[in-house]
Design an enzyme around this catalytic site. Structure first.
Site, PDB file in Angstrom:
ATOM      1  N   CYS A 136       0.801  -1.227   0.000  1.00 18.59           N
ATOM      2  CA  CYS A 136       0.000   0.000   0.000  1.00 18.59           C
ATOM      3  C   CYS A 136       0.835   1.278   0.000  1.00 18.59           C
ATOM      4  CB  CYS A 136      -0.951  -0.004   1.196  1.00 18.59           C
ATOM      5  SG  CYS A 136      -0.169  -0.473   2.747  1.00 18.59           S
TER       6      CYS A 136
ATOM      7  N   HIS B 142      -2.989   6.529   4.498  1.00 18.22           N
ATOM      8  CA  HIS B 142      -1.549   6.604   4.768  1.00 18.22           C
ATOM      9  C   HIS B 142      -1.024   7.968   4.328  1.00 18.22           C
ATOM     10  CE1 HIS B 142      -1.537   2.479   5.741  1.00 18.22           C
ATOM     11  NE2 HIS B 142      -0.882   1.960   4.738  1.00 18.22           N
TER      12      HIS B 142
END
Lengths: 350, 350
Positions: free
Chosen positions: A129, A254
């Protein structure tokens, strides 16, 4: 028109559920959708296009009539079952790190290296990710100005460690708010290591286990996956990458503070902003005068990757800072997987 | 033995309360402790060594008989009142950025540049919280190996924005946990700017207001205060510093991912670890094999600065990553202030 039998492996997880949702809107013609998970989750009912679908236990024979597998179960499940699926004629897109570094497994972010898909031998790996959102923003810069060096610090949401990590943060936050004693952590920083620490109100500079050289495996992934995706070689020496990965008490989204040095010393922040503004999958949010910059909360639930705070290092020529945020469960996982599936279909590679 | 009349200005704030607590244990002989704050907070009662002390409104004449002022009210309060205190013979240690860049104001982290104290003209500035913990760890490295370059990304706790920011995070967390609608944010990212955003479950890449060059004022401080403290010149060109400052949903404890390049290419991680192990005020927590590394929760309430994850950049010689955490209200503010006060007394500079 060919219609495909598709299987989602790890259907009940945080990423699996999002893959199912995204498949409701995909252009891929679907004949039958099979939802697979561990024996423990088998029997769960999930909804696809308004219909209830019962989750089945994944076994090698689950893949007998399946053309395409979208997998986000654990690495061990992938290692055990995906070769069985390939044997039975399926093409697999895997969200784990199980096959990412194998020579004949393409590691793909469609906006960056869709061309690598045609070399697949049944398995395509979805990158980590935190790597996906970074390479998506760095690749247009590399193509235009050349890229010599990347120094990244991550601010990673707990959902990257799965549904159980989200629950752990929520339980800890509830204990803080209600001023009762904290539950014993059992998941974070990583279920794969011995000690577990509270993440609520905390910062944990460990994601995944540590390598012998002192880097965490997450940091190792950011270094080597970046090189493989952008340059086709996990050890490419022409691009230097170093990373520090930190878990923060955020559910989804994130953040990344990315420092980079380009080859073309004439590049300006305005050039880079314009370049990224025209790049696929990227939204530039960069106006300090109106306090516009990427945030975790505003990126959550979105497929795009958000970039801002683009500015030159004031003392080193050709060097820049920027701030990138993406929904780690969407572009960082489920959406990138579905994008790969769509490319496989449109490029007739399945 | 001389006993001193000491005043704490901003006594009711998050830092002021900690200063009072630390003064209970100080070696400084205290004759009388005066607690000062704005008219709004005057009348509040605080405890010092078991005795109740009533907070008084700060006016120029409050400082008439005071030898030492420890100030952590806002910058405007410092600008207005500290020159009045100096006029009346007091020496002031100021926690705001009001005087930090003035030529004749020493900017001091006692472990790093206590010698600068003797050049004071009545006002000594306490550096910015995020700068203090970084220079404390970088200075031993600079002295031993030379320091060419620093690239830092911060993970800053909300308490850096004061007591009201802590309350804002707590109220937002409570709304999340109780699944009710979020209160309207009024403080973060900074009370000084127009827009306010939720910090709970979020990441905000803005601390303080933005400068014209796209850097936030917090980032500006980290660049120029670092140079002034370590090299005596806020624009010293021999050390390149760049910074990205981000607010995270943590109450206490700033984290910093610090990348640095040394001059002496023979330096190793083991050398740096040994050096920091012997440096004052620093605790090395660095053992990946036992998952030992600095965390916000374990640093909170401690006076020391914690450093770990020390490791070489695997592709660039003489370059390293490390992870630093300190209690931003203690070493980042109250404790550094009291340390300066103690030095002033022992060095007879008051």
């Amino acid at each position: 028109m060919t219609k495909y039998n598709i299987a989602v492996l790890g259907a009940t997880g945080a990423v699996g559920r999002r893959i199912i949702k995204l498949l409701e809107e995909t252009s891929i013609p679907i004949n039958h959708l099979k939802l697979l998970a561990s024996a423990r989750s088998a029997g769960t009912t999930l909804t696809f296009k308004g219909q209830e679908v019962t989750v089945e236990e994944a076994t090698p024979d689950s893949f007998a009539d399946v053309a395409l597998v979208l997998s986000s179960a654990g690495g061990n499940v992938s290692k055990r079952l995906l070769p069985e699926a390939v044997k039975r004629g399926a093409v697999c897109i895997d969200n784990t790190s199980a096959f990412r570094m194998e020579e004949d497994v393409p590691l793909v972010v469609p906006e960056v290296n869709a061309a690598a898909l045609k070399e697949h031998h049944g398995i395509i790996a979805n990158p980590n990710c935190s790597t996906i959102q970074m390479v998506l923003c760095l690749e247009p810069i590399r193509r235009q100005f050349g890229l010599n060096r990347v120094i990244v610090s991550t601010y990673q949401a707990v959902s990257g460690a799965g549904q159980s990590a989200i629950k752990e943060l929520q339980a800890e936050n509830a204990a803080l708010v209600n001023a009762v004693s904290q539950p014993t952590p059992t998941i974070l920083p990583t279920a794969a290591d011995r000690n577990h620490y509270q993440i609520a109100g905390n910062l944990l500079p460990q994601i995944d286990v540590f390598e012998a050289d002192g880097y965490s495996h997450e940091e190792w992934k950011m270094i080597h996956e970046t090189k493989k995706i952008m340059l086709g070689d996990m050890d490419a020496p022409e691009l230097k990458v170093t990373a520090t990965c930190v878990r923060v008490p955020v559910e989804i989204g994130h953040g990344e503070s990315v420092y980079f040095e380009v080859a073309d010393q004439t590049a300006t922040s305005a050039d880079i902003r314009a370049l990224l503004n025209n790049a696929p999958g990227i939204v530039v949010e960069d106006d300090p005068s109106t306090q516009l910059y990427p945030q975790a909360l505003t990126a959550a639930g979105r497929k795009e990757t958000f970039v801002g705070r683009i500015r030159p290092d004031l003392e080193t020529h050709g060097a820049f800072n920027m701030w990138i945020v993406a929904d780690n469960l969407l572009k960082g996982a489920a959406w990138n997987t579905v994008q790969i599936a769509e490319k496989l279909v449109t490029q007739e590679l399945i």
